[in-house]
Design an enzyme around this catalytic site. Structure first.
Site, PDB file in Angstrom:
ATOM      1  N   LYS A   1      60.659 130.894  52.945  1.00  0.00           N
ATOM      2  CA  LYS A   1      59.424 131.658  53.027  1.00  0.00           C
ATOM      3  C   LYS A   1      59.640 133.149  53.231  1.00  0.00           C
ATOM      4  O   LYS A   1      58.827 133.972  52.802  1.00  0.00           O
ATOM      5  CB  LYS A   1      58.535 131.103  54.142  1.00  0.00           C
ATOM      6  CG  LYS A   1      58.043 129.683  53.890  1.00  0.00           C
ATOM      7  CD  LYS A   1      57.214 129.177  55.051  1.00  0.00           C
ATOM      8  CE  LYS A   1      56.735 127.758  54.796  1.00  0.00           C
ATOM      9  NZ  LYS A   1      55.757 127.688  53.700  1.00  0.00           N
TER      10      LYS A   1
ATOM     11  N   GLY B   1      49.703 127.307  55.561  1.00  0.00           N
ATOM     12  CA  GLY B   1      48.792 128.442  55.527  1.00  0.00           C
ATOM     13  C   GLY B   1      49.472 129.783  55.373  1.00  0.00           C
ATOM     14  O   GLY B   1      49.066 130.766  56.015  1.00  0.00           O
ATOM     15  N   PHE B   2      50.492 129.861  54.505  1.00  0.00           N
ATOM     16  CA  PHE B   2      51.190 131.129  54.244  1.00  0.00           C
ATOM     17  C   PHE B   2      51.711 131.752  55.546  1.00  0.00           C
ATOM     18  O   PHE B   2      51.507 132.941  55.803  1.00  0.00           O
ATOM     19  CB  PHE B   2      50.264 132.130  53.542  1.00  0.00           C
ATOM     20  CG  PHE B   2      50.048 131.898  52.085  1.00  0.00           C
ATOM     21  CD1 PHE B   2      50.620 130.836  51.420  1.00  0.00           C
ATOM     22  CD2 PHE B   2      49.222 132.758  51.368  1.00  0.00           C
ATOM     23  CE1 PHE B   2      50.403 130.631  50.060  1.00  0.00           C
ATOM     24  CE2 PHE B   2      48.995 132.561  50.006  1.00  0.00           C
ATOM     25  CZ  PHE B   2      49.577 131.506  49.355  1.00  0.00           C
TER      26      PHE B   2
ATOM     27  N   PHE C   1      60.006 126.873  50.525  1.00  0.00           N
ATOM     28  CA  PHE C   1      61.197 126.529  51.314  1.00  0.00           C
ATOM     29  C   PHE C   1      61.737 127.765  52.027  1.00  0.00           C
ATOM     30  O   PHE C   1      61.832 127.796  53.252  1.00  0.00           O
ATOM     31  CB  PHE C   1      62.270 125.907  50.423  1.00  0.00           C
ATOM     32  CG  PHE C   1      63.530 125.561  51.182  1.00  0.00           C
ATOM     33  CD1 PHE C   1      63.557 124.468  52.020  1.00  0.00           C
ATOM     34  CD2 PHE C   1      64.665 126.350  51.069  1.00  0.00           C
ATOM     35  CE1 PHE C   1      64.700 124.161  52.747  1.00  0.00           C
ATOM     36  CE2 PHE C   1      65.810 126.048  51.779  1.00  0.00           C
ATOM     37  CZ  PHE C   1      65.830 124.952  52.621  1.00  0.00           C
TER      38      PHE C   1
ATOM     39  N   ASN D   1      57.752 135.171  45.279  1.00  0.00           N
ATOM     40  CA  ASN D   1      56.395 134.637  45.212  1.00  0.00           C
ATOM     41  C   ASN D   1      55.539 135.346  46.254  1.00  0.00           C
ATOM     42  O   ASN D   1      55.889 135.381  47.433  1.00  0.00           O
ATOM     43  CB  ASN D   1      56.464 133.124  45.462  1.00  0.00           C
ATOM     44  CG  ASN D   1      55.129 132.434  45.418  1.00  0.00           C
ATOM     45  OD1 ASN D   1      54.197 132.769  46.124  1.00  0.00           O
ATOM     46  ND2 ASN D   1      55.048 131.390  44.603  1.00  0.00           N
TER      47      ASN D   1
ATOM     48  N   LYS E   1      51.232 130.871  39.451  1.00  0.00           N
ATOM     49  CA  LYS E   1      51.333 129.491  39.928  1.00  0.00           C
ATOM     50  C   LYS E   1      49.943 128.916  40.117  1.00  0.00           C
ATOM     51  O   LYS E   1      49.111 129.481  40.829  1.00  0.00           O
ATOM     52  CB  LYS E   1      52.113 129.422  41.239  1.00  0.00           C
ATOM     53  CG  LYS E   1      52.423 127.982  41.679  1.00  0.00           C
ATOM     54  CD  LYS E   1      53.474 127.942  42.763  1.00  0.00           C
ATOM     55  CE  LYS E   1      53.897 126.519  43.070  1.00  0.00           C
ATOM     56  NZ  LYS E   1      54.989 126.453  44.065  1.00  0.00           N
TER      57      LYS E   1
ATOM     58  N   GLY F   1      55.442 115.709  46.507  1.00  0.00           N
ATOM     59  CA  GLY F   1      56.343 114.574  46.442  1.00  0.00           C
ATOM     60  C   GLY F   1      55.945 113.596  45.354  1.00  0.00           C
ATOM     61  O   GLY F   1      55.216 113.928  44.417  1.00  0.00           O
TER      62      GLY F   1
ATOM     63  N   ASN G   1      51.174 123.607  41.959  1.00  0.00           N
ATOM     64  CA  ASN G   1      51.255 123.608  43.415  1.00  0.00           C
ATOM     65  C   ASN G   1      50.907 122.211  43.928  1.00  0.00           C
ATOM     66  O   ASN G   1      50.803 121.256  43.147  1.00  0.00           O
ATOM     67  CB  ASN G   1      50.295 124.667  43.977  1.00  0.00           C
ATOM     68  CG  ASN G   1      50.791 125.281  45.282  1.00  0.00           C
ATOM     69  OD1 ASN G   1      51.256 124.568  46.171  1.00  0.00           O
ATOM     70  ND2 ASN G   1      50.697 126.585  45.402  1.00  0.00           N
ATOM     71  N   THR G   2      50.702 122.084  45.233  1.00  0.00           N
ATOM     72  CA  THR G   2      50.332 120.800  45.833  1.00  0.00           C
ATOM     73  C   THR G   2      48.879 120.456  45.504  1.00  0.00           C
ATOM     74  O   THR G   2      48.095 121.303  45.084  1.00  0.00           O
ATOM     75  CB  THR G   2      50.506 120.858  47.356  1.00  0.00           C
ATOM     76  OG1 THR G   2      49.697 121.929  47.875  1.00  0.00           O
ATOM     77  CG2 THR G   2      51.956 121.104  47.727  1.00  0.00           C
TER      78      THR G   2
ATOM     79  N   ASN H   1      45.704 125.976  51.289  1.00  0.00           N
ATOM     80  CA  ASN H   1      45.657 126.205  52.734  1.00  0.00           C
ATOM     81  C   ASN H   1      45.213 127.602  53.140  1.00  0.00           C
ATOM     82  O   ASN H   1      45.230 127.935  54.314  1.00  0.00           O
ATOM     83  CB  ASN H   1      47.038 125.902  53.339  1.00  0.00           C
ATOM     84  CG  ASN H   1      47.471 124.476  53.062  1.00  0.00           C
ATOM     85  OD1 ASN H   1      46.688 123.551  53.241  1.00  0.00           O
ATOM     86  ND2 ASN H   1      48.694 124.299  52.599  1.00  0.00           N
ATOM     87  N   THR H   2      44.838 128.438  52.170  1.00  0.00           N
ATOM     88  CA  THR H   2      44.262 129.744  52.446  1.00  0.00           C
ATOM     89  C   THR H   2      42.857 129.760  51.871  1.00  0.00           C
ATOM     90  O   THR H   2      42.696 129.681  50.645  1.00  0.00           O
ATOM     91  CB  THR H   2      45.100 130.875  51.822  1.00  0.00           C
ATOM     92  OG1 THR H   2      46.401 130.880  52.423  1.00  0.00           O
ATOM     93  CG2 THR H   2      44.439 132.237  52.050  1.00  0.00           C
TER      94      THR H   2
ATOM     95  N   SER I   1      47.566 127.841  46.529  1.00  0.00           N
ATOM     96  CA  SER I   1      47.734 127.120  47.779  1.00  0.00           C
ATOM     97  C   SER I   1      46.379 126.626  48.263  1.00  0.00           C
ATOM     98  O   SER I   1      45.397 127.386  48.258  1.00  0.00           O
ATOM     99  CB  SER I   1      48.341 128.032  48.851  1.00  0.00           C
ATOM    100  OG  SER I   1      48.264 127.400  50.126  1.00  0.00           O
TER     101      SER I   1
ATOM    102  N   ASN J   1      51.446 119.345  53.709  1.00  0.00           N
ATOM    103  CA  ASN J   1      51.576 120.538  54.544  1.00  0.00           C
ATOM    104  C   ASN J   1      50.294 121.347  54.517  1.00  0.00           C
ATOM    105  O   ASN J   1      49.566 121.368  53.530  1.00  0.00           O
ATOM    106  CB  ASN J   1      52.777 121.380  54.098  1.00  0.00           C
ATOM    107  CG  ASN J   1      52.401 122.441  53.090  1.00  0.00           C
ATOM    108  OD1 ASN J   1      51.905 123.520  53.452  1.00  0.00           O
ATOM    109  ND2 ASN J   1      52.623 122.150  51.811  1.00  0.00           N
ATOM    110  N   ARG J   2      50.046 122.001  55.618  1.00  0.00           N
ATOM    111  CA  ARG J   2      48.965 122.979  55.720  1.00  0.00           C
ATOM    112  C   ARG J   2      49.488 124.215  56.464  1.00  0.00           C
ATOM    113  O   ARG J   2      48.877 124.726  57.385  1.00  0.00           O
ATOM    114  CB  ARG J   2      47.738 122.378  56.397  1.00  0.00           C
ATOM    115  CG  ARG J   2      47.967 121.682  57.732  1.00  0.00           C
ATOM    116  CD  ARG J   2      46.632 121.285  58.372  1.00  0.00           C
ATOM    117  NE  ARG J   2      46.793 120.627  59.649  1.00  0.00           N
ATOM    118  CZ  ARG J   2      46.817 119.304  59.830  1.00  0.00           C
ATOM    119  NH1 ARG J   2      46.691 118.492  58.787  1.00  0.00           N
ATOM    120  NH2 ARG J   2      46.953 118.795  61.048  1.00  0.00           N
TER     121      ARG J   2
END
Length: 361
Positions: free
Chosen positions: A60, A108-109, A58, A134, A206, A257, A235-236, A170-171, A168, A105-106
């Site tokens: 970042k 990607g940091f 949230f 984090n 995490k 969610g 995480n997601t 997305n990385t 994550s 979401n994607r």
């Protein structure tokens, strides 16, 4: 009423635009200031006013954590912060799934980098809560493990605790750091970074929800032996439950969610059973109601975090969940979170109990 209307208006914006607007609003310290019940929790040498926090993703760039704490949260975890600035993935990269009460979401940091975050953290020190930082690796890094050392060394002095995000989706390659081949060197790099910072802060890890039992066993064993203070689960997820109905359900990225709740709570329960009280546990994934926070505590969570719930439900969610949680504790005849933590170790049984308890007057 005004904050419910504001939340409804925000949902008319594209998801990323709504996220940016929420951060800027809280950065200006605008938001409700509710009274919340006192539900103190202590772990890793830290005293939390209540067990509910904002998960990383949230805030970042550490821009609005003071405003977020004012919503009633006992802690806020900023980031994920990378050593160097990076734009993240191309837009659009975040999608609401209203039919499923979910988000994909994607990002990607996407990060302004650790120097911008450090400046923000240095400027805002008068906050009322626990602050987690984090950190993660840059997408193009030739040595991701070294990125964690660098980020910890730069930012640990501002944090009450530090989280290593290796989960994550997305990385590319990031989740490989959860394997035995890399985990020990990652934790050693974080310890080295902490020494370079000249401070001693709790370190949390995490993890992803998409892990086999053998992976969880390895992670818990490594964390305990390395002196890691806590595991954040989870995480997601990259999985897509068959129950998803929204047109965005097959977008690439991490799903969060409501559809994540059962999976994340099951992983949390297994981590708690493996940890056997030797390590703190923070439960994340699908929390939007007090009974869901309660279920995670029943299986063994010391703390609970949320992010998608805040994005979907608005700024009153912390107050509502904490009041609901206090009522559930009272129904079960206890007054503290510690009194029920881990008392129903089976995830399905804990979820059923918490939900039924919430339905009774």
């Amino acid at each position: 009423m005004i904050w419910r209307l504001a939340a409804s208006a925000a949902r008319l914006l594209p998801p990323e635009a709504a996220h940016i607007a929420a951060v800027r609003t809280l950065q200006a310290n605008i938001g409700p200031r509710p009274d919340v019940p006192s539900l103190p929790v202590s772990l890793a040498g830290l005293d939390f006013a209540n067990p509910l926090g904002v998960a990383a993703g949230f805030d970042k760039n550490a821009a609005c954590y003071k405003g977020a704490m004012g919503l009633g949260f006992g802690h806020v975890e900023v980031g994920t912060i990378t050593p160097l600035a990076q734009p993240g993935n191309p837009k659009p990269r975040v999608f609401r799934l209203p039919q499923d009460a979910a988000v994909i979401n994607r990002y990607g940091f996407n990060s302004l980098g650790m120097e911008v975050a450090a400046a923000n953290l240095a400027r805002i020190r008068d906050y009322a809560g626990i602050l987690g930082v984090n950190v993660g690796a840059n997408k193009t890094s030739a040595n991701p493990t070294e990125d964690y050392r660098v980020a910890v060394a730069r930012l640990a002095c501002f944090a009450d605790y530090v989280t290593l995000n290796i989960s994550s989706p997305n990385t590319p390659g990031l989740r490989d750091l959860q394997t035995s081949e890399h985990l020990a060197s990652l934790l050693e790099a974080a310890r080295t970074g902490m020494q370079e910072a000249g401070v001693a802060r709790p370190i949390f890890l995490k993890i992803a929800p998409d892990l086999e039992q053998a992976d969880l066993e390895l992670i818990v064993d490594h964390c305990v032996s390395a002196g890691v203070d806590g595991i954040i689960a989870t995480n997601t997820t990259i999985s897509r439950p068959d129950s998803l109905r929204d047109r965005h359900a097959m977008q690439n990225g991490g799903l969060s969610g409501q559809p994540l709740f059962n999976m994340a709570t099951d992983v949390l329960a297994r981590i708690a059973q493996l940890g056997k009280g030797r390590i703190a546990i923070i439960g994340v994934g699908g929390v939007a109601h007090g009974w869901q926070a309660y279920a995670k505590i029943l299986v063994g969570a010391d703390l609970v975090q949320l992010y998608s719930g805040l994005a979907l439900d608005g700024p009153l969610i912390a107050s509502r969940i904490l009041h609901e949680l206090a009522a559930l504790l009272q129904k079960d005849g206890v007054r503290t979170v510690a009194a029920v933590r881990g008392t129903i170790p089976d995830a399905k049984a804990a979820i059923t109990h918490a939900f039924r308890c919430a339905q009774t007057d």
